[in-house]
Design a protein around this motif. Structure first.
Motif, short mmCIF file in Angstrom:
data_model
loop_
_atom_site.label_atom_id
_atom_site.label_comp_id
_atom_site.label_asym_id
_atom_site.label_seq_id
_atom_site.Cartn_x
_atom_site.Cartn_y
_atom_site.Cartn_z
N ALA A 777 -9.80 -7.22 -16.26
CA ALA A 777 -9.25 -6.76 -14.92
C ALA A 777 -8.88 -5.30 -15.24
N THR A 778 -8.76 -4.72 -14.02
CA THR A 778 -8.40 -3.20 -14.00
C THR A 778 -6.81 -3.10 -14.33
N LEU A 779 -6.63 -2.12 -15.29
CA LEU A 779 -5.14 -1.95 -15.64
C LEU A 779 -4.50 -1.34 -14.62
N THR A 780 -3.15 -2.35 -14.84
CA THR A 780 -2.11 -1.79 -13.86
C THR A 780 -1.17 -0.63 -14.41
N ASP A 781 -0.48 0.27 -13.60
CA ASP A 781 0.29 1.33 -14.22
C ASP A 781 1.41 0.78 -15.22
N ASP A 782 1.66 -0.22 -14.92
CA ASP A 782 2.86 -0.94 -16.00
C ASP A 782 2.15 -1.09 -17.37
N GLN A 783 0.85 -1.88 -17.36
CA GLN A 783 0.31 -1.91 -18.68
C GLN A 783 0.14 -0.79 -19.26
N ILE A 784 -0.48 0.24 -18.48
CA ILE A 784 -0.70 1.48 -19.38
C ILE A 784 0.32 2.16 -19.89
N GLU A 785 1.48 2.16 -19.08
CA GLU A 785 2.88 2.78 -19.43
C GLU A 785 3.54 2.19 -20.78
N ALA A 786 3.16 0.80 -20.79
CA ALA A 786 3.66 -0.27 -21.78
C ALA A 786 3.12 0.37 -23.09
N ALA A 787 1.61 0.44 -23.05
CA ALA A 787 0.77 0.59 -24.10
C ALA A 787 1.08 2.10 -24.64
N VAL A 788 1.25 3.18 -23.70
CA VAL A 788 1.67 4.39 -24.19
C VAL A 788 2.88 4.55 -24.90
N THR A 789 3.91 3.84 -24.13
CA THR A 789 5.11 3.80 -24.78
C THR A 789 5.16 3.21 -26.21
N ALA A 790 4.34 1.90 -26.66
CA ALA A 790 4.37 1.44 -27.86
C ALA A 790 3.34 2.19 -28.93
N VAL A 791 2.64 3.21 -28.49
CA VAL A 791 2.05 3.95 -29.30
C VAL A 791 3.06 5.10 -29.74
N VAL A 792 3.75 5.65 -28.74
CA VAL A 792 4.80 6.82 -29.16
C VAL A 792 5.91 6.24 -30.03
N ASP A 793 6.08 5.06 -29.73
CA ASP A 793 7.29 4.46 -30.50
C ASP A 793 6.71 4.44 -32.02
N ASN A 794 5.69 3.83 -32.11
CA ASN A 794 4.96 3.52 -33.42
C ASN A 794 4.54 4.69 -34.32
N VAL A 795 4.33 5.72 -33.66
CA VAL A 795 4.22 7.23 -34.13
C VAL A 795 5.60 7.56 -34.64
N VAL A 796 6.74 7.23 -34.10
CA VAL A 796 7.69 7.81 -34.58
C VAL A 796 8.15 6.98 -35.75
N ARG A 797 8.06 5.78 -35.70
CA ARG A 797 8.49 4.77 -36.92
C ARG A 797 7.49 5.17 -38.29
N GLN A 798 6.16 5.33 -38.14
CA GLN A 798 5.26 5.39 -39.23
C GLN A 798 5.16 6.53 -39.64
N VAL A 799 5.04 7.85 -38.92
CA VAL A 799 4.76 9.14 -39.33
C VAL A 799 5.95 10.21 -38.98
N GLY A 800 7.04 9.60 -38.30
CA GLY A 800 7.99 10.46 -37.99
C GLY A 800 7.84 11.59 -36.98
N GLY A 801 6.97 11.19 -36.00
CA GLY A 801 6.50 12.23 -35.00
C GLY A 801 7.48 11.91 -33.84
N ARG A 802 7.00 12.90 -32.73
CA ARG A 802 7.73 12.63 -31.32
C ARG A 802 6.96 13.35 -30.50
N LEU A 803 7.25 12.81 -29.25
CA LEU A 803 6.31 13.35 -27.97
C LEU A 803 6.82 14.92 -27.60
N ARG A 804 5.81 15.61 -27.42
CA ARG A 804 5.82 17.06 -27.10
C ARG A 804 6.52 17.07 -25.73
N SER A 805 7.57 17.63 -25.57
CA SER A 805 8.09 17.91 -24.23
C SER A 805 7.56 19.08 -23.43
#
Length: 805
Positions: A777-805
């Motif tokens: 199915a076509t992705l909903t905004d909630d699914q996309i935001e959840a996937a992006v949030t999971a990526v940012v959180d995992n980058v923080v945990r594994q490589v100590g990165g953060r989202l650039r503001s």
């Protein structure tokens, strides 16, 4: 093997033309590689005698000669040859004669004319002007008994042809004029003139003491002493001419006699200066450290694997190959020792190559020479010595130690018929063997042949089948189409061919090179880190002494060659084998014990990636150009790259290539040390891969076209400078627990030159594009935001990165 036709016809003279004889020999297995006349065409050149030679009145270097050509009146001929003198007989070209064509291909016509005011009624000729040799030092002097007025072609037997045979190693019995005549007689049925060897009665009783201590080296040794020879005697012209037409120049009478009998009957012999032999002769294997100066001026060191003939003081001869300088005959020689022996082929094989030269004697002995006629051939040599040089022959000394065993070989007629491909019977086989001089007995369908002493090549049944086929004539064999099931050998779909790899690299702009597998030892040490390469026992050149374990050195050599010729852009590749020590490898049909020989493919890029153009300004191919080519070469399989070190590559610009966790190659920029050593203006980039990994590919599988539109999101992530692209991508992919992530693409790296709020001095910004999609199915905004949030959180945990503001 080279010889004149006239000599061959003395032994066997079939009613065939020259070309027909050449065709018969070729179809009989003795390939005639070249057939040429001994002299080019010319006419009206006769024997003339100079009766008078006076100085030309108007030229210092010319003489006016009165020449008798048997016509009664003397001819007035102007000549500039330094040896023009009264009393000699020379070729004389009459008015109207045609000399051989010059460089322009046109014949030279002799006309009546004047030279410096004096009439010349012909021309006196040199050997070079008749195209008989390159000698242009003077007139060609003919034998004093040459008939005046006789055509020179007849006197010098110039209406002759020279055969050059290309013989295979099994035809050692045809390495003589008589041997070829014996084959020609068998092939044509023409009678063979079997030579007679009348014994030479001894005049004195001197014998040289000879001891054969190595019967595995020499099976028979014969010799005799000949006293009071005249070594200054001239070699007869007929012998000089025959040797020349065999490709052998005349040396001295004794040397010429030895060579003449070798070409005549195929047996090399040697003539020693008897007075230079200290004590007796000892036929033995060499001893480590012994040295010998050969007739060719080379000094060699022998060992226990080389046969020698020694006297009481030193080694005098290299057994079966070449004599020594110490006992060579000279103008001062009075007494000689004539030797003929049978040397075991395996005791001579390969010895010449150890010393980087070859001889006619070694060529024959290592293939096998008839051991039964040593005494007869010494008699033939002795008779020629007595006729030409005079002397007194001594008694024959013949020592027979161990002769080759003539093992009978059986032939099944039915099997011979199947192999040859036509019906034959026992009578045909027996007739073939009779014509070849092979003793044969039939017992039903089986024929047993006992090879004669001069045939070393008859050992198995197939050898006899070949002899029968030769006599029948290959041109008479029927043409039968083969009947065999044909099964297509399709390659597995999971592998592509080597030609496909070549085409792919050519499509990427690379050109293929082919190089030697042996390279400089320095390349192995510097570029491959190989301190113990596989060395060659007999390299073809000093700089090609070891087998390569990497293709890098070969490609750098090609680059250097091209840069020296002002090439600005070079992209080359090679697909070849490398050689490495591996104790686990055993000898098989395709391997050698202790040596692993994998195939590899390597490429090199130098200069502008796209050539000279206005739209892109770069300093040349870099690491990422080569990395992209490697990815294209391995596609659709996806490789990963990890920082690595390699002896040939830049420590900070080198990566190892992995497929499914297995290392398959390396890619990187040439090390600055080697760039400077090879004097390259810029550093080339290289890659080297195992070919087996490159030819493997995934079998294409059907995947439906996505029905739903993907979603893309761009993220700018701040990470430490030490974080690599692979670490960041791994962290992003590990966050995809829902299986929505389709692709991750790095499209920007930002490292500020001045301090920026929100970023430390040891940090950088890496911008990635995420492609998300679901097959259902076509992705909903909630699914996309959840996937992006999971990526940012995992980058923080594994490589100590953060989202650039």
């Amino acid at each position: 093997m080279q010889f004149p036709e006239s000599w061959l016809r003395e032994f066997c003279n079939p009613p065939l033309s020259t070309q027909q004889i050449a065709d018969v020999l070729t179809m009989g297995g003795l390939e005639v590689e070249d057939l040429r006349p001994v002299a080019p065409p010319f006419s009206k050149i006769v024997v003339g005698e100079i009766k008078e030679a006076v100085q030309h009145p108007n030229a210092d270097r010319l003489r006016v000669c009165q020449v008798d050509v048997g016509q009664g009146d003397l001819l007035n001929i102007v000549c500039g040859a330094p040896n023009a003198r009264p009393g000699i007989r020379v070729p004389c070209a009459l008015v109207g004669a045609e000399l051989p064509p010059g460089d322009d291909g046109k014949p030279f016509l002799i006309r009546l004319g004047k030279l410096r005011g004096v009439e010349s009624q012909g021309m006196l000729c040199s050997a070079r002007e008749l195209k008989l040799s390159d000698d242009h030092g003077g007139l060609l002097e003919l034998p004093a008994d040459s008939p005046l007025g006789r055509d020179v072609r007849e006197v010098l037997q110039l209406d002759d042809h020279v055969f050059t045979l290309k013989l295979t190693p099994n035809l050692a019995h045809a390495l003589s004029v008589y041997g070829v005549a014996r084959e020609l007689s068998a092939l044509t049925g023409a009678p063979l003139q079997v030579p007679a060897y009348p014994a030479v009665p001894p005049v004195h009783d001197e014998k040289l003491k000879v001891t054969v201590t190595a019967p595995d080296l020499c099976g028979r040794f014969s010799g005799r002493v000949v006293r009071n020879v005249n070594t200054k005697a001239a070699t007869p012209q007929w012998m000089v001419d025959r040797l020349a037409r065999c490709g052998q120049r005349s040396v001295t009478a004794l040397v010429d006699i030895s060579n003449y009998v070798m070409f005549e009957f195929g047996r090399p012999s040697h003539i020693f200066d008897r007075d230079k032999i200290r004590g007796g002769l000892d036929v033995r294997w060499g001893r480590p450290g012994e040295q010998l100066k050969l007739l060719n001026g080379t000094t060699i060191t022998v060992d226990e694997k080389v046969g020698v003939i020694a006297d009481g003081d030193q080694v005098e001869s290299l057994a079966g190959i070449m004599g020594g300088d110490a006992t060579a005959v000279s103008d001062d020689t009075r007494h000689v020792y004539v030797e003929a022996a049978f040397w075991w082929p395996q005791a001579v094989q390969g010895r010449s190559r150890r010393y980087n030269f070859s001889t006619d004697a070694g060529h024959r002995f290592e293939r096998g020479v008839d051991p039964s006629l040593t005494v007869e051939h010494i008699d033939r040599i002795t008779r020629l010595i007595l006729d030409i040089c005079g002397g007194e022959a001594g008694p024959m000394d013949d020592q027979v130690l161990r002769m080759p065993e003539q093992k009978p070989v059986s032939l099944r007629v039915a099997r011979a018929s199947r192999i040859i491909g036509m019906p034959i019977d026992a009578a045909q086989c027996l007739e073939a063997f009779r014509r070849l001089g092979l003793p044969a007995q039939a017992a039903g369908d089986v024929i047993t042949v006992t090879p004669p002493a001069y045939r070393f090549d008859l050992a198995i049944e197939e050898d006899l089948v070949e002899e029968v086929a030769r006599i029948i004539g290959y041109e008479n064999l029927p043409t039968t189409a083969p009947l065999a099931p044909i099964t297509a050998m399709l390659p597995p779909e999971s592998r592509r061919s080597r030609f496909a790899v070549r085409r792919l690299l050519a499509g990427l702009g690379y050109q293929e090179t082919i190089n030697f597998s042996f390279v400089e030892e320095r390349w192995e040490k510097d570029l491959a880190g190989n301190a113990d390469p596989i060395r060659l026992l007999n390299p073809i050149a000093s700089q090609m002494g070891v087998m390569r374990s990497s293709l890098v050195g070969s490609l750098l050599h090609v680059l250097k060659f091209n840069l020296d010729r002002k090439a600005e852009r070079v992209r080359v590749f090679e697909l070849g084998r490398v050689f490495m020590r591996d104790a686990s490898v055993q000898t098989t049909d395709a391997t050698v014990r202790g040596v692993r020989q994998p195939m590899r493919v390597a490429g090199l890029a130098y200069g502008e990636p796209d050539g000279l153009q206005w739209a892109r300004k770069t300093s040349g191919a870099d690491f990422f150009d080569a990395k992209g080519d490697v990815e294209a070469l391995l596609a659709p399989r996806t490789a990963t790259f990890e920082a690595a070190e390699h002896p040939a590559l830049h420590p900070g610009r080198c990566a190892r290539i992995l497929l499914d966790g297995r290392e398959v190659g390396v890619v990187g920029e040439l090390h600055p040390r080697w760039r400077q050593g090879w004097e390259f203006p810029h550093a080339p980039v290289l890659f080297e891969l195992d070919l087996d990994a490159v030819v493997e590919r995934q079998v294409p599988a059907f995947v439906p076209v996505p029905r739903f539109q993907p979603a893309e999101r761009d993220l700018a992530l701040i990470v430490a400078d030490a974080v690599t692209h692979s670490q960041l991508v791994d962290a992003i992919r590990d966050a995809d627990t829902a299986g929505l992530l389709r692709d991750v693409l790095l499209f920007d790296v930002y490292k500020p030159k001045q301090p920026v709020a929100g970023m430390g001095q040891d940090e950088k910004s890496m911008a990635v594009r995420l492609t998300l999609a679901s097959p259902d199915a076509t992705l909903t905004d909630d699914q996309i935001e959840a996937a992006v949030t999971a990526v940012v959180d995992n980058v923080v945990r594994q490589v100590g990165g953060r989202l650039r503001s």
